[in-house]
Design an enzyme around this catalytic site. Structure first.
Site, PDB file in Angstrom:
ATOM      1  N   TYR A 170       0.862  -1.187   0.000  1.00  0.00           N
ATOM      2  CA  TYR A 170       0.000   0.000   0.000  1.00  0.00           C
ATOM      3  C   TYR A 170       0.896   1.234   0.000  1.00  0.00           C
ATOM      4  O   TYR A 170       1.942   1.261   0.663  1.00  0.00           O
ATOM      5  CB  TYR A 170      -0.899   0.010   1.240  1.00  0.00           C
ATOM      6  N   LEU A 221      -2.085   8.152   4.246  1.00  0.00           N
ATOM      7  CA  LEU A 221      -3.226   8.308   3.344  1.00  0.00           C
ATOM      8  C   LEU A 221      -4.518   7.650   3.823  1.00  0.00           C
ATOM      9  O   LEU A 221      -5.583   7.948   3.283  1.00  0.00           O
ATOM     10  CB  LEU A 221      -2.872   7.776   1.951  1.00  0.00           C
ATOM     11  N   HIS A 226      -7.799  10.600   3.260  1.00  0.00           N
ATOM     12  CA  HIS A 226      -7.699  10.704   1.806  1.00  0.00           C
ATOM     13  C   HIS A 226      -8.279   9.472   1.124  1.00  0.00           C
ATOM     14  O   HIS A 226      -9.025   9.577   0.147  1.00  0.00           O
ATOM     15  CB  HIS A 226      -6.242  10.898   1.397  1.00  0.00           C
ATOM     16  N   ASP A 227      -7.937   8.292   1.628  1.00  0.00           N
ATOM     17  CA  ASP A 227      -8.399   7.049   1.029  1.00  0.00           C
ATOM     18  C   ASP A 227      -9.519   6.392   1.817  1.00  0.00           C
ATOM     19  O   ASP A 227      -9.930   5.269   1.484  1.00  0.00           O
ATOM     20  CB  ASP A 227      -7.232   6.051   0.933  1.00  0.00           C
ATOM     21  N   THR A 228      -9.998   7.065   2.869  1.00  0.00           N
ATOM     22  CA  THR A 228     -10.994   6.444   3.747  1.00  0.00           C
ATOM     23  C   THR A 228     -12.149   7.412   3.998  1.00  0.00           C
ATOM     24  O   THR A 228     -12.613   8.053   3.065  1.00  0.00           O
ATOM     25  CB  THR A 228     -10.312   5.998   5.057  1.00  0.00           C
TER      26      THR A 228
END
Length: 476
Positions: A170, A221, A226-228
């Protein structure tokens, strides 16, 4: 010291367009003060800070940035709601543009220099940052970047084992969320570059009571949302920030903590972001209150300048529309704000992107301009002028924008200068021409491809021929 409790996160409607990955929060470490292999970066010992320089309102200023969230979405979070009872809600606080990277650049450099994307950039050494202002007064500083692989890392991103799932890899760290590393005045100076630190260092610095007087903290992130989702952010705040609010080595009665977002999510509306002022330095009578003064990311700069009587950068931090000082600081320092607040029509549109000329905008390219040396900053100490700066190259004296994109060219500031601190000392490799991802997913930035370096040189030669690289911009 007031006690802070962890609050549950049960709201399920806070997902954003950026937060397309359904993930469950997992603490990356045993505690905020614990080192962890999940952070990847080795522990490099503690930093050395000088004596505390007393400020007029606070002696320590900490910024923590979360990602891409509309004001209403953040306001729906029980964690943010409860934290607002412990500090000041700034409900008219705005980011300065879109997307992420320009905001991070602006927050430490006073300008985003026309940037309208999240590509790889570096900014020449005679363009100053808040670091220049702080060091001129011997005020200690650092930035802490979660999952950065080593101190002073200049790469575009870093991909590692996925600690949330234990499967695959990731990309947790990205350069675009690390404003100071984008400036050569930090990256090209070893002592400065190594103050761009990872979270294992943060854990050690807290335990050793070595958190500096100014710091900028960027979660990874997933933990920054940002990704959640905002609820994932809430879980991270329960794990990381709320325990630290009870730790006097992090938060004492002279500490101010700014918890904010880089930008909102919905770019069709103005760029209002949910922002809290927390910490023991917040006056008791202001806790649980709302301040509707119009603030921007430049206000964090001007408030720091006012508190310590610093010079200014002569950029957005001295823009009289955009640089309001936090009211509780202005009241003590004597700075007079501009009176813009709430939903005033005087609040400019700050969701504009792509059309603002600057050296980081290839479609509207102009060289770096000198700061406004006659500007009046909140610290009352004039404008900092870096060594080698051509002060005659003012914004008014610049040539008109050139569309490099239409000519098949890129901004020369998208060429990676190849500075690398993988072994704790500075190494400079051959420049790598790239507007996206020099350094790949795990290595340091820089390369050795002679053809790529020649291409970068050709781009510079073209710009010289066009008459657009001159004065302050000639720093390769």
């Amino acid at each position: 010291m007031r006690s802070f409790l962890a609050f549950g996160t049960t709201v399920a409607f806070a997902s954003t367009a950026y937060a397309a990955i359904a993930q469950s929060f997992l603490p990356p470490a045993a505690s905020p003060e614990s080192s962890s292999a999940n952070y990847t970066g080795q522990t490099n010992g503690t930093i050395s800070n000088g004596p505390v320089v007393q400020g007029k309102v606070f002696d320590r200023f900490i910024q923590i940035w979360i990602e891409n969230t509309d004001f209403a979405t953040a306001a729906s979070s029980p964690v943010f709601q409860n934290l607002s009872k412990e500090g000041i809600l700034l409900d008219s606080f705005y980011a300065v543009t879109h997307p992420s990277e320009p905001n991070y650049i602006a927050a430490v450099g006073g300008d985003f220099f026309g940037s309208a994307d999240d590509n790889f950039y570096h900014i020449p050494q005679n363009i100053s940052t808040v670091v220049d202002l702080l060091e001129a007064k011997n005020i200690s500083w650092a930035t802490y970047q979660e999952n950065m692989p080593y101190d002073g890392f200049t790469g575009f991103n870093f991909t590692q084992t996925d600690y949330l799932t234990g499967n695959g890899t990731y990309t947790y760290y990205v350069r675009k969320h690390n404003g100071l590393i984008i400036f050569d005045s930090v990256t090209n100076v070893t002592d400065r570059a190594l103050r761009v630190r990872n979270f294992n260092d943060f854990a050690n610095d807290v335990k050793a009571d070595d958190i500096p007087q100014w710091s900028f903290i960027t979660p990874n992130l997933v933990n920054d949302g940002h990704d959640t989702t905002i609820d994932f952010v809430g879980d991270w705040l329960n794990f990381w920030l709320i325990p630290l609010l009870n730790e006097t080595k992090f938060n004492n009665n002279r500490t101010v903590i700014l918890l904010t977002f880089d930008e909102n999510e919905t770019q069709s509306i103005n760029n209002r972001i949910y922002t809290l002022v927390l910490g023991g330095g917040v006056p008791e009578n202001l806790r649980g209150t709302t301040d509707s003064t119009f603030y921007t990311h430049y206000s964090a700069l001007s408030s720091v300048e006012a508190n310590w009587g610093l010079q200014s950068l002569g950029r957005g931090d001295t823009n009289t529309t955009m640089n309001n000082v936090f009211e509780f600081v202005a009241n003590v320092t004597g700075w007079k704000n501009n009176g813009i607040s709430g939903n005033s029509s005087d609040i400019p549109l700050l969701n504009i992107t792509g059309t603002i000329p600057g050296p980081l905008n290839a479609a509207h390219y102009i060289p770096f301009a000198a700061p406004n040396t006659s500007a009046v900053g909140a610290g009352g100490q004039g404008v900092f002028v870096a060594q080698g700066l051509n002060t005659s190259l003012s914004a008014a004296a610049l040539p008109g924008p050139v569309n490099l994109t239409a000519q098949g060219q890129i901004s020369p500031w998208g060429t990676d200068p190849g500075i690398n601190y993988a072994n704790g000392t500075k190494v400079i490799a051959s420049p790598t021409a790239s507007s996206t991802s020099p350094g790949g997913s795990g290595g340091g930035s820089g390369g050795s491809n002679a053809a790529v370096g020649a291409r970068a040189g050709a781009e510079v030669a073209l710009l010289v021929g066009l008459g657009v690289v001159c004065g302050v911009a000639m720093l390769f």
